[in-house]
Motif scaffolding. Structure first.
Motif, short mmCIF file in Angstrom:
data_model
loop_
_atom_site.label_atom_id
_atom_site.label_comp_id
_atom_site.label_asym_id
_atom_site.label_seq_id
_atom_site.Cartn_x
_atom_site.Cartn_y
_atom_site.Cartn_z
N THR A 72 0.84 -1.20 0.00
CA THR A 72 0.00 0.00 0.00
C THR A 72 0.88 1.25 0.00
OG1 THR A 72 -1.81 -1.15 1.09
CG2 THR A 72 -1.78 1.26 1.27
N VAL A 75 2.51 1.53 -3.44
CA VAL A 75 1.56 2.02 -4.44
C VAL A 75 1.32 3.51 -4.25
CG1 VAL A 75 -0.86 1.88 -5.20
CG2 VAL A 75 0.50 -0.21 -4.90
N ARG A 86 -4.96 3.78 -9.17
CA ARG A 86 -5.78 2.86 -8.39
C ARG A 86 -7.20 3.00 -8.90
NH1 ARG A 86 -2.57 4.66 -3.24
NH2 ARG A 86 -3.05 6.63 -4.20
N VAL A 96 -9.39 -2.80 -4.95
CA VAL A 96 -8.72 -1.76 -5.72
C VAL A 96 -7.74 -2.43 -6.66
CG1 VAL A 96 -7.14 0.20 -5.60
CG2 VAL A 96 -8.92 -0.05 -3.88
N VAL A 98 -4.53 -1.96 -9.12
CA VAL A 98 -3.40 -1.08 -9.39
C VAL A 98 -2.98 -1.33 -10.83
CG1 VAL A 98 -1.06 -0.45 -8.72
CG2 VAL A 98 -2.68 -1.25 -6.98
#
Length: 148
Positions: A72, A75, A86, A96, A98
């Motif tokens: 997380t 990202v 996202r 979600v 990516v």
């Protein structure tokens, strides 16, 4: 029976592994301070997304061999740099995905080309068999680190 030559070679390998780990730490430091710099984890995430396409955070974490929380954060940094987006799938508002942006794909290709050039130049004196042996040693070291 103890083999002093082998013991010395294993000691040199262990020291080289520590040096590689230290170089990775320095690279991570540069990635946090220098715009455009990528840590190995960032580069690994871009490569996974380029190879596999958009992924949920959990699958990206597995593919990059990091935790969900670390992924997380990863990202977040890649999104801030404009390398990933996202997106929430229409059929599942809880997850979600990516995905690479065009800038992320370009950065991935730049990084891969630079790495390939650097490896080719630095390891030009090694034949394919030596490179295969080095690959095996690195994978074995990764397994050892996971056991420590």
């Amino acid at each position: 029976m103890p083999d002093p030559t082998r013991d010395a070679a294993l000691d040199l390998l262990a020291r080289a592994a520590y040096s590689l780990s230290a170089a990775d730490s320095r690279l991570r430091g540069r990635a946090t301070r220098t715009p455009g710099a990528l840590s190995l984890t960032h580069a690994r995430a871009l490569r996974v997304l380029a190879d596999q396409g958009p992924l949920p955070i959990g699958r990206l974490a597995t593919a990059t061999e990091t935790t969900g929380a670390a992924t997380t954060q990863l990202v977040n940094g890649l999104a801030t740099a404009g390398y990933v987006t996202r997106e929430r799938p229409a059929d599942d508002k809880r997850s979600v995905l990516v995905a690479l942006t065009d800038a992320g794909r370009r950065r991935h290709h730049e990084r891969q080309a630079g790495l390939a050039q650097a490896l080719d130049a630095a390891l030009a004196h090694h034949d394919t068999a030596a490179l295969d042996a080095a690959t095996d040693v690195l994978r074995q070291l990764a397994a050892i680190y996971d056991q420590l």
